[in-house]
Scaffold this active site. Structure first.
Site, PDB file in Angstrom:
ATOM      1  N   TYR A  92       0.877  -1.313  -0.059  1.00  0.00           N
ATOM      2  CA  TYR A  92       0.122   0.058   0.104  1.00  0.00           C
ATOM      3  C   TYR A  92       1.574   1.453   0.207  1.00  0.00           C
ATOM      4  CZ  TYR A  92      -4.295   2.667   1.222  1.00  0.00           C
ATOM      5  OH  TYR A  92      -4.823   3.763   1.320  1.00  0.00           O
ATOM      6  N   SER A 187       0.951  -7.750   1.548  1.00  0.00           N
ATOM      7  CA  SER A 187       0.533  -6.969   2.573  1.00  0.00           C
ATOM      8  C   SER A 187      -0.647  -6.321   1.100  1.00  0.00           C
ATOM      9  CB  SER A 187       0.884  -5.966   2.736  1.00  0.00           C
ATOM     10  OG  SER A 187       0.213  -4.159   3.725  1.00  0.00           O
ATOM     11  N   ASP A 273       0.863  -8.594  14.694  1.00  0.00           N
ATOM     12  CA  ASP A 273       0.903  -7.779  13.072  1.00  0.00           C
ATOM     13  C   ASP A 273      -0.599  -7.829  13.547  1.00  0.00           C
ATOM     14  OD1 ASP A 273       0.158  -6.291  10.737  1.00  0.00           O
ATOM     15  OD2 ASP A 273       0.673  -8.221   9.504  1.00  0.00           O
TER      16      ASP A 273
END
Length: 323
Positions: A92, A187, A273
Site C-alpha cells: 500500500y 500486504s 501484526d
C-alpha cells in the site's frame, strides 16, 4: 506489540463464515469481460537500467476498462528458453519505483513483471507512474476509501482488475512460459495476488505474506492501523454509510477469492501484526480452495513477517513448484 489475536492453535482452525454477495461471481465476470475487450499488451520498450546481468523493459498493459498500467519486466540476460514468470504486486502506497530495486526473481532465473499500482507511489519508495483514471467517485483521502460507497466505484475493483490483467500481460511478453506463471505479493500486494488466484483458474503458484483485504469486516473492528484505519476514520465521519461500506468491502474480500483459488499457495504471517491481523490471514488460508498449502508463522514478528528468511523459503518452494 504483544500478542493480541487468537492463540495459534485457534488460528490454525479459524474458518469463520464470511458472507458473500449473491452476485459476487457475476460482478467479477462482468468486470473482467469488460477489461478483456482488446489486446492486453500495449507497449514493451527496452530500457538501460545500468545492469549487466538482466534485461529490462518498460511495459504498458491494458488494465481496468483498457486503461494503461505501467510495469517493469525483467529477464536474466542471455536466457534463450521460455522462462517461468513471477508477477509481483506492491504494498500500500508504493509505486513501481526504479527497475533496479527488485531483482530477486530475475536473479533466481525467472522472468519478472512488477505491476505499478494506479494512483499510488507517494507514501514511500521511489514513486509510481500510473494515474487512477477512474478515481472520480467520492471517498476519503486515501485509496482504501476511494469510491467506497459502491462496489462499482470502489478503487479496489480497478486495482484487482489491473492485477488479473497483469498475468495476461506477462503471458504475452517475450520469453515467458505461459503455463508457469506465479503471483506474489506482501500486504496489499498479497491481497491482490490472492484475488488473482481466485479469478485466474490456471495460475501455477501463489505466494502471499501478510495479505491485506482478508476478512475485512473483522479487520476494521480489530485495528485502527492504516490502511484499515482509513476506513475506520471514514466511517467515523460518514456514520450513516456503514451498511454501504460493508457491502462494498464484501466484493473484494480475500476470503471469497481464497474459496475459489486452486493454485498451490505459500503463506507468511506474523502473529504480532496489527496492520493485517493474523486471524484475517488464517481466515483466508483455512478457506483456501486447494489442500496444497504451506504456511510459515513468525510468532515474534509484526507486519514485516519473516523478511529475508521468508524470501529464501519462497525461493525454495517456488523452485519445487515451477521447475
Amino acid at each position: 506489540m504483544a500478542l493480541f489475536d487468537l492463540p495459534l492453535a485457534e488460528l490454525q482452525r479459524y474458518a469463520p463464515e464470511v458472507p458473500e454477495p449473491d452476485d459476487f461471481d457475476a460482478f467479477w465476470d462482468g468486470t473482467l469481460k469488460q477489461a478483456d475487450a482488446g489486446p492486453v499488451l500495449l507497449d514493451a520498450t527496452p530500457v538501460d537500467a545500468g545492469l549487466s546481468l538482466v534485461d529490462t523493459w518498460d511495459v504498458a498493459f491494458a488494465g481496468y476498462e483498457g486503461q494503461p498500467v505501467r510495469g517493469w519486466f525483467t529477464r536474466p540476460r542471455g536466457a534463450t528458453a521460455d522462462l517461468p514468470a513471477v508477477v509481483e504486486y506492491l504494498g500500500y502506497g508504493r509505486g513501481r519505483g526504479l527497475p533496479h530495486e527488485r531483482l530477486t526473481w530475475a536473479a533466481a532465473g525467472y522472468a519478472h513483471l512488477l505491476m505499478d499500482s494506479r494512483g499510488q507511489g507517494d507514501l514511500y519508495g521511489n514513486g509510481g507512474d500510473t494515474p487512477d483514471l477512474g478515481g472520480g467517485a467520492l471517498g476519503g483521502p486515501g485509496v482504501a476509501t476511494r469510491g467506497i460507497r459502491s462496489p462499482h466505484d470502489y478503487y479496489y475493483r480497478r486495482l484487482i482488475t489491473d492485477a488479473v490483467r497483469a498475468v495476461a500481460a506477462a503471458r504475452a511478453l517475450p520469453g515467458v512460459d505461459p503455463a508457469r506463471v506465479a503471483a506474489v505479493g506482501n500486504s496489499q500486494g498479497g491481497g491482490l495476488a490472492l484475488a488473482v488466484a481466485g479469478l485466474v483458474p490456471d495460475l501455477a503458484a501463489l505466494m502471499i505474506s501478510a495479505p491485506f483485504l482478508c476478512h475485512i469486516q473483522r479487520a476494521i473492528d480489530m485495528t485502527d492501523a492504516d490502511p484499515y484505519g482509513e476506513i475506520v476514520r471514514y466511517l467515523a465521519v460518514n456514520r450513516e454509510a456503514e451498511a454501504e461500506v460493508r457491502r462494498t468491502l464484501s466484493y473484494v474480500d480475500g476470503v471469497l477469492f481464497a474459496r475459489r483459488a486452486t493454485a498451490p499457495v505459500h503463506v507468511g504471517v506474523g502473529l504480532r501484526d496489527t496492520i493485517c491481523p493474523p486471524s484475517t490471514v488464517f481466515a483466508a488460508c483455512n478457506h483456501y480452495g486447494s489442500a496444497d498449502r504451506t504456511v510459515h508463522v513468525y510468532p515474534f514478528n509484526h507486519h514485516e513477517g519473516g523478511e529475508a528468511l521468508h524470501t529464501r523459503r519462497q525461493l525454495d518452494w517456488l523452485g519445487e513448484k515451477l521447475r
